[in-house]
Write a protein that holds these residues in place. Structure first.
Motif, PDB file in Angstrom:
ATOM      1  N   MET A   1       0.903  -1.264   0.190  1.00 33.33           N
ATOM      2  CA  MET A   1      -0.066  -0.120   0.000  1.00 33.33           C
ATOM      3  C   MET A   1       0.738   1.313   0.043  1.00 33.33           C
ATOM      4  O   MET A   1       0.418   2.141  -0.323  1.00 33.33           O
ATOM      5  N   GLU A   2       2.231   1.165   0.502  1.00 35.21           N
ATOM      6  CA  GLU A   2       2.721   2.123   0.697  1.00 35.21           C
ATOM      7  C   GLU A   2       3.351   2.536  -0.835  1.00 35.21           C
ATOM      8  O   GLU A   2       3.527   3.772  -1.114  1.00 35.21           O
ATOM      9  N   LYS A   3       3.798   1.675  -1.680  1.00 40.69           N
ATOM     10  CA  LYS A   3       3.855   1.812  -2.921  1.00 40.69           C
ATOM     11  C   LYS A   3       2.873   2.491  -3.839  1.00 40.69           C
ATOM     12  O   LYS A   3       3.207   3.352  -4.567  1.00 40.69           O
ATOM     13  N   ILE A   4       1.707   2.264  -3.503  1.00 40.50           N
ATOM     14  CA  ILE A   4       0.541   2.536  -4.063  1.00 40.50           C
ATOM     15  C   ILE A   4       0.335   4.091  -3.558  1.00 40.50           C
ATOM     16  O   ILE A   4       0.265   4.957  -4.451  1.00 40.50           O
ATOM     17  N   LYS A   5       0.755   4.414  -2.408  1.00 40.82           N
ATOM     18  CA  LYS A   5       0.469   5.829  -2.048  1.00 40.82           C
ATOM     19  C   LYS A   5       1.526   6.651  -2.601  1.00 40.82           C
ATOM     20  O   LYS A   5       1.368   7.789  -3.011  1.00 40.82           O
ATOM     21  N   GLU A   6       2.725   5.999  -3.036  1.00 41.70           N
ATOM     22  CA  GLU A   6       3.758   6.778  -3.724  1.00 41.70           C
ATOM     23  C   GLU A   6       3.323   7.407  -5.078  1.00 41.70           C
ATOM     24  O   GLU A   6       4.029   8.169  -5.565  1.00 41.70           O
ATOM     25  N   LEU A   7       2.530   6.431  -5.450  1.00 45.11           N
ATOM     26  CA  LEU A   7       2.195   6.706  -7.217  1.00 45.11           C
ATOM     27  C   LEU A   7       1.034   7.621  -7.093  1.00 45.11           C
ATOM     28  O   LEU A   7       0.628   8.141  -8.313  1.00 45.11           O
ATOM     29  N   LEU A   8       0.206   8.023  -5.982  1.00 45.98           N
ATOM     30  CA  LEU A   8      -0.785   8.604  -6.074  1.00 45.98           C
ATOM     31  C   LEU A   8      -0.230  10.076  -6.028  1.00 45.98           C
ATOM     32  O   LEU A   8       0.595  10.305  -5.393  1.00 45.98           O
ATOM     33  N   PHE A  27      -5.558  -1.661  -3.261  1.00 42.94           N
ATOM     34  CA  PHE A  27      -4.864  -2.941  -3.173  1.00 42.94           C
ATOM     35  C   PHE A  27      -5.799  -3.985  -2.798  1.00 42.94           C
ATOM     36  O   PHE A  27      -5.625  -4.967  -3.447  1.00 42.94           O
ATOM     37  N   ALA A  28      -7.035  -3.668  -2.150  1.00 47.33           N
ATOM     38  CA  ALA A  28      -7.795  -4.742  -1.873  1.00 47.33           C
ATOM     39  C   ALA A  28      -8.642  -5.197  -3.225  1.00 47.33           C
ATOM     40  O   ALA A  28      -9.007  -6.409  -3.469  1.00 47.33           O
ATOM     41  N   LEU A  29      -8.903  -4.142  -4.078  1.00 42.85           N
ATOM     42  CA  LEU A  29      -9.374  -4.301  -5.156  1.00 42.85           C
ATOM     43  C   LEU A  29      -8.787  -5.302  -6.056  1.00 42.85           C
ATOM     44  O   LEU A  29      -8.934  -6.142  -6.720  1.00 42.85           O
ATOM     45  N   CYS A  30      -7.164  -5.067  -6.248  1.00 43.10           N
ATOM     46  CA  CYS A  30      -6.389  -5.847  -7.206  1.00 43.10           C
ATOM     47  C   CYS A  30      -6.100  -7.301  -6.413  1.00 43.10           C
ATOM     48  O   CYS A  30      -6.079  -8.057  -7.085  1.00 43.10           O
ATOM     49  N   LEU A  31      -6.105  -7.176  -5.266  1.00 38.94           N
ATOM     50  CA  LEU A  31      -6.156  -8.638  -4.377  1.00 38.94           C
ATOM     51  C   LEU A  31      -7.429  -9.433  -4.814  1.00 38.94           C
ATOM     52  O   LEU A  31      -7.239 -10.389  -5.119  1.00 38.94           O
ATOM     53  N   TRP A  32      -8.501  -8.588  -4.385  1.00 39.95           N
ATOM     54  CA  TRP A  32      -9.936  -9.598  -4.874  1.00 39.95           C
ATOM     55  C   TRP A  32      -9.797 -10.041  -6.331  1.00 39.95           C
ATOM     56  O   TRP A  32     -10.336 -10.977  -6.766  1.00 39.95           O
ATOM     57  N   GLY A  33      -9.369  -9.297  -7.483  1.00 38.58           N
ATOM     58  CA  GLY A  33      -9.625  -9.504  -8.676  1.00 38.58           C
ATOM     59  C   GLY A  33      -8.587 -10.577  -9.170  1.00 38.58           C
ATOM     60  O   GLY A  33      -8.700 -11.576  -9.687  1.00 38.58           O
ATOM     61  N   ALA A  34      -7.204 -10.384  -8.249  1.00 40.83           N
ATOM     62  CA  ALA A  34      -6.380 -11.536  -8.470  1.00 40.83           C
ATOM     63  C   ALA A  34      -6.970 -13.006  -8.069  1.00 40.83           C
ATOM     64  O   ALA A  34      -6.682 -13.952  -8.669  1.00 40.83           O
TER      65      ALA A  34
END
Length: 741
Positions: A1-8, A27-34
Motif C-alpha cells: 500500500m505504501e508503494k501505491i501511495k507513492e504513485l498517487l 490494493f484490496a481491489l487488485c487482491l480480490w481481482g487476482a
C-alpha cells in the motif's frame, strides 16, 4: 500500500489519510481481482480433467478423489445455474487422423469389402490432400469461438433446413404414468398401467401447468436452478437454458432465425382454430393457477366459431420453411398484431378438443395415438415455430411438443420434470378437480386474435394443410412399456444400462431387417462450453459379432454372453469418447463446413455427409427424481417421449428407464415405407431383451422367438421372465460406469 501511495498524486498533508484509504481500497481491489482470476483459472484447469470417465463404476482412484474435492472447494457452497459457465473448457478439436480411423472402423460392419475399400481410398486421399488445411482452419476457429462446432450445427443442421418442422425436427414428451407391473399384454394393461390424471378438467390442468411453467421461468431468471452435474461430479454447460421461454423460430426463404425476447407476460392459446392472447400477470404479479384456469375456461366456453381459413392457419408452420417464409411476409403486413402476439408469447398452449392417453378398451392403440397426437397432431393444431407447445387434451392429459433447434431434450426434459412435479405435488387440486384458490372475476376476458387473411393466403393454407395431413398420416408411432425387467436387473448384471439396451437394439433391428445399418445414438458434449451433442455409432464390429452368435444355433450360451459383454464394453468406450469431445461425426461435420466455405471439393466428406441413419436412437434422461414424492406416489414416474425417424426407410427409437423395473420405448417410422413397421420392431425389441436377459440365467440356451402377434406368442410374454427371477440369478462382474445422456 505504501508503494501505491507513492504513485498517487500529493494533495497536501491534510489529505494524507485520504491517500491511505484510497491506497488500501486499490490494493484490496487488485487482491480480490487476482483471487477471482486465480479461482477461475484453477477451476477451468480442474474441469479439463476427464480421467474420471475412464474409471470403473464404484472404483474411484485417489487422483479422482483429490480432483473431486478440489472442484467442490473451488465451486463454492451454492453454485447458481450459470456459475460454471466461464470456467468450462472449450471443446477440443480431435486429431483428424484419429477421426478418420474411427470413422472407417464404424462403417466396416455395414459395408461390403468392395464398398469399404472404395471408402478407405477416399479417406486416404482426403488425408493426403485436404485434411491438414481444413484442420488448421478448424483449429483457428476453436481458438476464438466459444465452441468450434455448435454454432454451425445449429445453423446448417436446423436453421438452414427447408423441410417441415413437424416430425422432421420436433419431438414430444408425455405425461407420467403409474402402476406398471410385469406384463405388457393387452389383457393386463388396463389394471397394471394407468396414466396419472390429477384432474379430468381441461382448464384446471392447463391452469396449474402454465403456472408451474412460469414458476420455472422465474427460477431460471434468478438462476435458482442448480447446475446439472454429470454423475454427481462434473458440471455441465447451462447455455441452452437461456432460450427455453419467449423464443420463436422465424422462417426465412433461405435460412430461419431464432428470435428470443427478454420477457413476455402472456401465452398464446389455440382452441378449435381460434387464437387467443392470455395475460399471465396482473398488477400484483403472476396470476394464480385458479385465475389461469378461469381464463382457459372462458376460452373453452366461448361459442364463437373460427373465421374462414383461421382454423387451419397453424398448418403454415408445418409447411416447408421457404413457403411459410413467403406467406409470413403477407401476414406480417395484414395481421401484424396477431402474429406478434403468437410469436412473442412465453410459449404456445393448445387446448385440444379431443381426449388422449391410455384407455382400458384398447390400451395399445390408445397409447400409440397419444404419441402421434403429441408428435404431429392433425397438422393444424400446433404452432411448430414456438420453442415448445403445451398440449392439454379434453380429458386432462398433458403433453409437450418441442422445436429442436434452440436446445436438446435434456433441457426441455428438466423443465418438464419440474412442471409435472410442481403442478401435482405442490400446487395440487381441490376435491372437485379445480385448481386451489379463488377465481378473479375482475380479470379482463382473454383477447381473441383477429387475422386479416387475404385470398392469396387461402390457397397457401390449403396447400400447407394438405401437406401437413399427408405427413402426419404417414407417421407410424408405437409406444410400449417393457416391464419384465429394468435398470435394477441390468445393475445386478454389473453392466451399463444404456449399453445393454443399445446392444439389444442391434439384435432387434437385425431380426427386423436382416441386415446391419448405421446407428445414431445421441450423446451430449455439455462437459464443454456451449456443447450440444455428439453421435455414438452403436453398430460396432463387436455388436455385430454378438448378433451373429445369437442367430447361430451352434454358438453356446457362454460364447454369446462373452460376445455380449465385449459389445457392451466397446459401446461404453465409444460413449466416453463422445462425452470427452473425441467423437467422430461433429468433427467430420465441421471439416465439411470448412470445405464448403473454402469451395474445396472433398469426395470423402461429401460421402460422409450424405449418409443415412436408418436407426436413430436416444435415451431420455431422468434428472430430478428428488422432485417426486416417492413415498406417497411410488409409481409416479416419467413416461419419456419420442421423435420421428431420420430416414424415410428407417426407425426413430427412444427409451426411458422408469424406476427400477420398467423401460418404456417410443418407436416411429413411416407408413409409406415397405421396409419398416414400428409394431414389428417393438416385438423384436421385447424378444431381443428377453433373449439377452436369459443369457444371465443359469440354464440352457436362450429360447429363440419368432416374430408374431398371435395368442401363442403373447402367452410367453405373460410369464416368461419376471424381474425377481432374473435378479436372483445374475452373476456379479465388474463393469464400466453408468452413462448419462
Amino acid at each position: 500500500m505504501e508503494k501505491i501511495k507513492e504513485l498517487l498524486p500529493d494533495c497536501g498533508g491534510q489529505h494524507h489519510r485520504l491517500r491511505g484509504l484510497l491506497a488500501a481500497a486499490l490494493f484490496a481491489l487488485c487482491l480480490w481481482g487476482a483471487l477471482i482470476f486465480t479461482l477461475h483459472v484453477a477451476l477451468r484447469l480442474l474441469l479439463s480433467y476427464h480421467g474420471w470417465l475412464l474409471e470403473p463404476h464404484g472404483a474411484m482412484s485417489s487422483a479422482t478423489k483429490t480432483w473431486l474435492a478440489l472442484v467442490r472447494i473451488f465451486s463454492g457452497r451454492r453454485p447458481m445455474l450459470f456459475s460454471y459457465q466461464r470456467a468450462l473448457p472449450r471443446q477440443p478439436v480431435p486429431s483428424v487422423q484419429d477421426t478418420v480411423r474411427k470413422y472407417l472402423e464404424s462403417v466396416r460392419p455395414v459395408l461390403s469389402d468392395e464398398d469399404f475399400d472404395w471408402t478407405a481410398g477416399l479417406a486416404q486421399e482426403f488425408l493426403k490432400l485436404q485434411a491438414s488445411l481444413l484442420q488448421w482452419y478448424l483449429q483457428l476457429k476453436s481458438w476464438w469461438a466459444a465452441n468450434y462446432v455448435s454454432d454451425w450445427w445449429e445453423d446448417f443442421v436446423y436453421l438452414r433446413s427447408r423441410s417441415s418442422l413437424m416430425v422432421n425436427s420436433n419431438y414430444y414428451l408425455m405425461d407420467p404414468h403409474q402402476g406398471a407391473q410385469a406384463c405388457r399384454c393387452p389383457l393386463c394393461w388396463p389394471q397394471d398401467f394407468l396414466y396419472v390424471t390429477p384432474t379430468p378438467l381441461q382448464a384446471a390442468r392447463a391452469g396449474n401447468a402454465v403456472h408451474a411453467l412460469l414458476l420455472y421461468r422465474n427460477r431460471l431468471k434468478r438462476q435458482e436452478i442448480s447446475p446439472t452435474l454429470l454423475m454427481g461430479m462434473r458440471p455441465l454447460c447451462s447455455a441452452q437454458y437461456e432460450r427455453i421461454f419467449n423464443t420463436t423460430r422465424v422462417p426465412g426463404v433461405q435460412k430461419d432465425r431464432l428470435c428470443h425476447l427478454r420477457d413476455s407476460r402472456h401465452v398464446a392459446v389455440l382452441h378449435r382454430g381460434r387464437f387467443f392472447r392470455v395475460g399471465t400477470h396482473s398488477a400484483h404479479g403472476l396470476l394464480s393457477p385458479r385465475a389461469l384456469e378461469q381464463q382457459f375456461q372462458r376460452i373453452l366456453d366461448d361459442p364463437s366459431p373460427a373465421c374462414p381459413q383461421e382454423e387451419h392457419l397453424a398448418a403454415l408452420t408445418a409447411a416447408p420453411r421457404d413457403s411459410w417464409a413467403q406467406v409470413r411476409q403477407t401476414l406480417k403486413t395484414r395481421a401484424a398484431h396477431a402474429l406478434e402476439a403468437v410469436e412473442g408469447a412465453a410459449f404456445f398452449v393448445s387446448l385440444d378438443p379431443e381426449p388422449a392417453g391410455l384407455t382400458r378398451e384398447d390400451p395399445a392403440a390408445s397409447l400409440d395415438a397419444y404419441a402421434h397426437a403429441l408428435l404431429a397432431g392433425r397438422g393444424h393444431d400446433r404452432w411448430f415455430d414456438k420453442s415448445f407447445t403445451l398440449i392439454v387434451f379434453s380429458n386432462g392429459k398433458l403433453g409437450l411438443s418441442v422445436e429442436h433447434s434452440w436446445a436438446d431434450c435434456p433441457i426441455s426434459g428438466h423443465m418438464w420434470e419440474f412442471t409435472l412435479a410442481t403442478e401435482c405435488f405442490q400446487l395440487g387440486y381441490t376435491a372437485d378437480g379445480h385448481c386451489k384458490g379463488h377465481p378473479e372475476p375482475a380479470l379482463p376476458q382473454p383477447q381473441r386474435l383477429q387475422w386479416d387473411l387475404p385470398d392469396q393466403i387461402h390457397r397457401s393454407i390449403s396447400l400447407a394443410l394438405r401437406g401437413a395431413k399427408a405427413l402426419s398420416g404417414s407417421v407410424d408411432c408405437h409406444v410400449f412399456p417393457f416391464s419384465h425387467f429394468g435398470k435394477s436387473f441390468i445393475r445386478h448384471c454389473r453392466l451399463s444400462s444404456d449399453s445393454f439396451i443399445q446392444t439389444a437394439l442391434q439384435l432387434a433391428h437385425f431380426r427386423d431387417r436382416g441386415q446391419f445399418c448405421l446407428t445414431y445414438e445421441s450423446a451430449m458434449t455439455r462437459l464443454f462450453l456451449e456443447g450440444r451433442t455428439e453421435t455414438v455409432r452403436s453398430c460396432t464390429r463387436e455388436a455385430c459379432n454378438f448378433v451373429r452368435a445369437m442367430e447361430d444355433p451352434e454358438k453356446t450360451h457362454s460364447q454369446c454372453l462373452a460376445l455380449f459383454r465385449a459389445a457392451v464394453d466397446k459401446h461404453q468406450a465409444l460413449l466416453k469418447a463422445a462425452l470427452s469431445g473425441q467423437g467422430v461425426d461433429r468433427h467430420l461435420f465441421a471439416l465439411y463446413i470448412v470445405s464448403r466455405f473454402l469451395h474445396m471439393q472433398s469426395p470423402f466428406l461429401a460421402q460422409v455427409y450424405s449418409e443415412q441413419w436408418q436407426l436413430s436412437t436416444s435415451q431420455i434422461p431422468v434428472q430430478q427424481m428428488h422432485l417426486f414424492d416417492v413415498h406417497n406416489y411410488p409409481d409416479y414416474v416419467s413416461s419419456g417421449g419420442g421423435f420421428g425417424p431420420a430416414d424415410d426407410h428407417g426407425y426413430g427409437v427412444s427409451y426411458i428407464f422408469m424406476g427400477d423395473n420398467v423401460i418404456t420405448f417410443h418407436i416411429s417410422s413411416k407408413k409409406s415405407s415397405t421396409k419398416t413397421d414400428s409394431h414389428r420392431l417393438g416385438q423384436h425389441i421385447e424378444d431381443a431383451l428377453l433373449d439377452v436377459a436369459s443369457l444371465f440365467q443359469a440354464g440352457q440356451r436362450p429360447q429363440r422367438r419368432l416374430r408374431g402377434s398371435g395368442d401363442e406368442d403373447s402367452g410367453h410374454r405373460c410369464g416368461f421372465l419376471s424381474s425377481k427371477t432374473v435378479d436372483s440369478k445374475t452373476p456379479k462382474t465388474p463393469t464400466d460406469s453408468e452413462p448419462v445422456q
